[in-house]
Design an enzyme around this catalytic site. Structure first.
Site, PDB file in Angstrom:
ATOM      1  N   ARG A 164      14.720  18.905 -16.536  1.00 53.66           N
ATOM      2  CA  ARG A 164      14.376  18.356 -17.870  1.00 53.66           C
ATOM      3  C   ARG A 164      13.094  17.503 -17.824  1.00 53.66           C
ATOM      4  O   ARG A 164      13.090  16.323 -18.161  1.00 53.66           O
ATOM      5  CB  ARG A 164      15.545  17.562 -18.452  1.00 53.66           C
ATOM      6  CG  ARG A 164      16.807  18.391 -18.591  1.00 53.66           C
ATOM      7  CD  ARG A 164      17.869  17.755 -19.457  1.00 53.66           C
ATOM      8  NE  ARG A 164      17.580  17.983 -20.885  1.00 53.66           N
ATOM      9  CZ  ARG A 164      18.465  17.705 -21.861  1.00 53.66           C
ATOM     10  NH1 ARG A 164      19.616  17.145 -21.558  1.00 53.66           N
ATOM     11  NH2 ARG A 164      18.155  17.954 -23.123  1.00 53.66           N
ATOM     12  N   LYS A 224      23.428  16.802 -35.153  1.00 53.48           N
ATOM     13  CA  LYS A 224      23.109  15.780 -34.140  1.00 53.48           C
ATOM     14  C   LYS A 224      21.634  15.834 -33.771  1.00 53.48           C
ATOM     15  O   LYS A 224      20.930  14.826 -33.776  1.00 53.48           O
ATOM     16  CB  LYS A 224      23.945  15.999 -32.891  1.00 53.48           C
ATOM     17  CG  LYS A 224      23.407  15.365 -31.610  1.00 53.48           C
ATOM     18  CD  LYS A 224      24.196  15.781 -30.408  1.00 53.48           C
ATOM     19  CE  LYS A 224      23.582  15.501 -29.082  1.00 53.48           C
ATOM     20  NZ  LYS A 224      22.387  16.167 -28.668  1.00 53.48           N
ATOM     21  N   ASN A 225      21.118  17.048 -33.475  1.00 56.15           N
ATOM     22  CA  ASN A 225      19.761  17.148 -32.940  1.00 56.15           C
ATOM     23  C   ASN A 225      18.672  16.964 -33.983  1.00 56.15           C
ATOM     24  O   ASN A 225      17.505  16.814 -33.633  1.00 56.15           O
ATOM     25  CB  ASN A 225      19.601  18.454 -32.171  1.00 56.15           C
ATOM     26  CG  ASN A 225      20.419  18.420 -30.880  1.00 56.15           C
ATOM     27  OD1 ASN A 225      20.828  17.355 -30.428  1.00 56.15           O
ATOM     28  ND2 ASN A 225      20.689  19.577 -30.320  1.00 56.15           N
ATOM     29  N   CYS A 227      22.396  15.284 -21.066  1.00 50.98           N
ATOM     30  CA  CYS A 227      23.187  16.237 -20.292  1.00 50.98           C
ATOM     31  C   CYS A 227      22.418  16.695 -19.050  1.00 50.98           C
ATOM     32  O   CYS A 227      21.218  16.939 -19.103  1.00 50.98           O
ATOM     33  CB  CYS A 227      23.533  17.455 -21.151  1.00 50.98           C
ATOM     34  SG  CYS A 227      24.563  17.051 -22.568  1.00 50.98           S
ATOM     35  N   ASP A 256      22.877  26.057 -26.672  1.00 47.28           N
ATOM     36  CA  ASP A 256      23.920  25.057 -26.928  1.00 47.28           C
ATOM     37  C   ASP A 256      25.244  25.679 -27.351  1.00 47.28           C
ATOM     38  O   ASP A 256      26.225  24.967 -27.544  1.00 47.28           O
ATOM     39  CB  ASP A 256      23.450  24.049 -27.987  1.00 47.28           C
ATOM     40  CG  ASP A 256      22.301  23.215 -27.479  1.00 47.28           C
ATOM     41  OD1 ASP A 256      21.636  22.559 -28.301  1.00 47.28           O
ATOM     42  OD2 ASP A 256      22.032  23.245 -26.266  1.00 47.28           O
ATOM     43  N   ARG A 288      29.479  12.187 -27.733  1.00 51.15           N
ATOM     44  CA  ARG A 288      28.035  12.030 -28.010  1.00 51.15           C
ATOM     45  C   ARG A 288      27.614  12.930 -29.162  1.00 51.15           C
ATOM     46  O   ARG A 288      26.663  12.630 -29.885  1.00 51.15           O
ATOM     47  CB  ARG A 288      27.218  12.374 -26.759  1.00 51.15           C
ATOM     48  CG  ARG A 288      27.226  11.338 -25.665  1.00 51.15           C
ATOM     49  CD  ARG A 288      26.214  11.681 -24.582  1.00 51.15           C
ATOM     50  NE  ARG A 288      24.942  12.012 -25.185  1.00 51.15           N
ATOM     51  CZ  ARG A 288      24.173  13.033 -24.774  1.00 51.15           C
ATOM     52  NH1 ARG A 288      24.560  13.796 -23.764  1.00 51.15           N
ATOM     53  NH2 ARG A 288      23.020  13.281 -25.355  1.00 51.15           N
TER      54      ARG A 288
HETATM   55  C1  EPZ Z   1      16.858  19.988 -27.079  1.00 47.36           C
HETATM   56  O1  EPZ Z   1      16.654  19.498 -25.765  1.00 47.36           O
HETATM   57  C2  EPZ Z   1      18.316  19.702 -27.406  1.00 47.36           C
HETATM   58  N1  EPZ Z   1      18.560  18.267 -27.350  1.00 47.36           N
HETATM   59  C3  EPZ Z   1      19.226  20.428 -26.410  1.00 47.36           C
HETATM   60  O2  EPZ Z   1      20.562  20.269 -26.890  1.00 47.36           O
HETATM   61  C4  EPZ Z   1      18.914  21.930 -26.402  1.00 47.36           C
HETATM   62  O3  EPZ Z   1      19.659  22.541 -25.375  1.00 47.36           O
HETATM   63  C5  EPZ Z   1      17.421  22.173 -26.193  1.00 47.36           C
HETATM   64  O4  EPZ Z   1      16.638  21.406 -27.145  1.00 47.36           O
HETATM   65  C6  EPZ Z   1      17.057  23.649 -26.354  1.00 47.36           C
HETATM   66  O5  EPZ Z   1      17.405  24.064 -27.662  1.00 47.36           O
HETATM   67  C7  EPZ Z   1      18.177  17.517 -28.407  1.00 47.36           C
HETATM   68  O6  EPZ Z   1      17.640  18.017 -29.383  1.00 47.36           O
HETATM   69  C8  EPZ Z   1      18.462  16.034 -28.315  1.00 47.36           C
HETATM   70  P1  EPZ Z   1      13.459  21.616 -24.744  1.00 47.36           P
HETATM   71  P2  EPZ Z   1      15.132  19.349 -25.194  1.00 47.36           P
HETATM   72  O7  EPZ Z   1      12.366  20.636 -24.645  1.00 47.36           O
HETATM   73  O8  EPZ Z   1      14.236  18.984 -26.328  1.00 47.36           O
HETATM   74  C9  EPZ Z   1      11.518  22.829 -20.546  1.00 47.36           C
HETATM   75  C10 EPZ Z   1      22.786  19.604 -26.925  1.00 47.36           C
HETATM   76  O9  EPZ Z   1      23.771  20.100 -26.351  1.00 47.36           O
HETATM   77  N2  EPZ Z   1      10.603  21.703 -20.810  1.00 47.36           N
HETATM   78  O10 EPZ Z   1      13.484  22.589 -25.855  1.00 47.36           O
HETATM   79  O11 EPZ Z   1      15.199  18.463 -24.017  1.00 47.36           O
HETATM   80  C11 EPZ Z   1      12.956  22.350 -20.330  1.00 47.36           C
HETATM   81  O12 EPZ Z   1      13.161  21.985 -18.966  1.00 47.36           O
HETATM   82  C12 EPZ Z   1      21.486  19.441 -26.172  1.00 47.36           C
HETATM   83  O13 EPZ Z   1      22.767  19.238 -28.135  1.00 47.36           O
HETATM   84  C13 EPZ Z   1       9.580  21.447 -19.898  1.00 47.36           C
HETATM   85  O14 EPZ Z   1       9.435  22.125 -18.880  1.00 47.36           O
HETATM   86  O15 EPZ Z   1      14.872  20.840 -24.741  1.00 47.36           O
HETATM   87  C14 EPZ Z   1      13.756  23.569 -20.732  1.00 47.36           C
HETATM   88  O16 EPZ Z   1      13.786  24.490 -19.657  1.00 47.36           O
HETATM   89  C15 EPZ Z   1      21.607  19.833 -24.702  1.00 47.36           C
HETATM   90  N3  EPZ Z   1       8.730  20.407 -20.156  1.00 47.36           N
HETATM   91  C16 EPZ Z   1      12.936  24.170 -21.872  1.00 47.36           C
HETATM   92  O17 EPZ Z   1      11.603  23.644 -21.711  1.00 47.36           O
HETATM   93  C17 EPZ Z   1       8.848  19.615 -21.269  1.00 47.36           C
HETATM   94  O18 EPZ Z   1       8.032  18.695 -21.458  1.00 47.36           O
HETATM   95  C18 EPZ Z   1      13.427  23.814 -23.259  1.00 47.36           C
HETATM   96  O19 EPZ Z   1      13.551  22.405 -23.335  1.00 47.36           O
HETATM   97  C19 EPZ Z   1       9.900  19.895 -22.187  1.00 47.36           C
HETATM   98  C20 EPZ Z   1      10.760  20.950 -21.934  1.00 47.36           C
END
Ligand code: EPZ
Length: 420
Positions: free
Chosen positions: A122, A22-23, A117, A307, A399
């Protein structure tokens, strides 16, 4: 409103085939808009986030043809619009990849604030930091994000924290930029590598994906008439590994990349279960006794994936002794523990830590999916519980998991999707 009705308790046995990731898919589809041409994408998971993205991409003027349940061709030669429909983009997280792709190709884009989610704040500051570093002006307001530029110029960008989404978005925005972009402290997840491989298949020059330094040498044009197959889903494979362990079952999980699953295998073996690789693209997982307690700390790849945290929570709920999970990525990813406690678990969650006192049994109950992976965890819990479990809010599960009830039914679960 549909619900899943599961009658436990059943040890899961047999073979399950993993779908495309998916991702990876939700980033590769926007990435296809970078091509002024046609491309074919196979092994797409047939899930609602993919279908929603396809709907948005067609609204932007590209033409999509489904050649099977899991394959499409995208013709983006007539891409004519860079304002994605706000009411659609807010429905899921990955709509924000349209920013990197459309900024990269058209130098203008407007999308609604992403949804997805509810795991905490986020923020998207790291995405914006990357786009601005490349020379774009980014405005966020009235529930939408607008980005413009005359041109994009490669530069070095140090990520303040490891971010999957920001790493991918900056890759998308920089493949057609002038000069070289370096992303330092980049995320290393398997889906990052898959997106980079897709970009390189169409003529981009992305190096180092899978390490914490990714180098993108901008090119003037990307070539179409390419075919690409999405990588198998690490998280779906891990979900079924943990389902085999929780249910004291015996599964062969096919069409997976066992390298991506090493952390999960190591942890379940530590707890007394068994995991053996078969030819590099399948894994045999079985468990014939109560698992021992464990401490889990989620972290970016190659650490234990956030995840899979809720699915592991089910295993810990019925393991021996007291276990602890530290959720280091998201501020609020323990909502599922309230639902497991309704089923007889003994979990205390506080902030980013949850304590699991192992119990002998879970018992069926009506429960509510609070996010995509929590929904998968509740299915595992229903299979392991004595009695009948009803799971609501299936839109979360749909989803990200293709034909989830069929896959569980084919390995012995007594599970039905019922329309209320
Ligand atoms: C991706 O989300 C995945 N979603 C998430 O999977 C997954 O949990 C996550 O990566 C971590 O592996 C998709 O790929 C669509 P991040 P993403 O940016 O990209 C902080 C699922 O179940 N952050 O790696 O949104 C953020 O708050 C979903 O498939 C900032 O502060 O995650 C978090 O604490 C749920 N500023 C950490 O970094 C930013 O600009 C990691 O977030 C971006 C992120």
């Amino acid at each position: 409103m549909d619900k899943l009705v599961i009658k436990g308790k059943t040890p899961l046995k047999g073979e399950v085939k993993i779908s495309g990731a998916k991702n990876a898919a939700v980033a590769i589809l926007p990435a296809a808009l970078l091509i002024d041409g046609i491309c074919t994408i196979d092994n797409l998971p047939n899930i609602s986030d993919v279908k929603l993205l396809c709907e948005i991409i067609e609204e932007l003027g590209a033409k999509i043809t489904w050649t099977s349940n899991n394959s499409i061709t995208i013709d983006s030669r007539n891409l004519c619009c860079t304002n994605a429909p706000l009411e659609l983009t807010r429905k899921f997280r990955a709509s924000y990849y349209l920013i990197g792709a459309l900024l990269g190709r058209c130098h203008h884009v407007q999308v609604g604030m992403p949804g997805g989610c509810k795991l905490g704040a986020r923020p998207i500051d790291q995405h914006i930091k990357g786009f601005e570093a490349l020379g774009a002006t980014v405005d966020v307001g009235q529930g939408k994000i607008t980005a413009n530029t005359d041109k994009l110029v490669g530069t070095s960008i140090y990520m303040d924290m490891v971010s999957v989404g920001a790493t991918i978005n900056i890759m998308l925005a920089s493949v057609l930029a002038e000069g070289t972009t370096i992303i330092d402290n980049a995320a290393k997840e398997p889906h990052i590598v898959d997106v980079a491989n897709f970009l390189n298949t169409m003529g981009a020059d992305v190096r180092g994906a899978g390490t914490d330094v990714i180098k993108i040498n901008g090119v003037s044009k990307l070539s179409g008439n390419i075919s690409y197959s999405v990588v198998p889903d690490q998280i779906e494979a891990g979900t079924f590994m943990l389902a085999a362990v929780a249910s004291r079952g015996d599964l062969i999980i096919k069409n997976c990349i066992t390298k991506h699953l090493e952390c999960i295998s190591a942890k379940i073996i530590e707890m007394g279960a068994h995991a053996e690789e078969i030819d590099g693209d399948a894994i045999h997982v079985w468990c014939d006794s109560k698992t021992s307690k464990a401490n889990i700390k989620t972290s970016p790849y190659p650490g234990f994936p956030t995840d899979l945290q809720s699915q592991m929570g089910v295993v810990l709920s019925i393991s021996d002794g007291t276990s602890i999970i530290n959720e280091s990525i998201w501020e609020s990813r323990f909502q599922y523990t309230d639902e497991l406690n309704k089923m007889g678990a003994k979990i205390t969650a506080q902030g980013k830590t949850a304590i699991f006192e192992g119990v002998d049994n879970l018992y069926g109950a009506p429960v509510y999916a609070t996010d995509l992976r929590a929904g998968a965890a509740l299915i595992i819990a229903g299979v392991c519980a004595e009695g009948t479990t009803e799971i609501y809010n299936l839109e979360h599960i749909d989803r990200g998991y293709e034909n989830i009830e069929e896959k569980f039914k084919n390995i012995g679960a007594n599970i039905e999707r019922v329309s209320e």
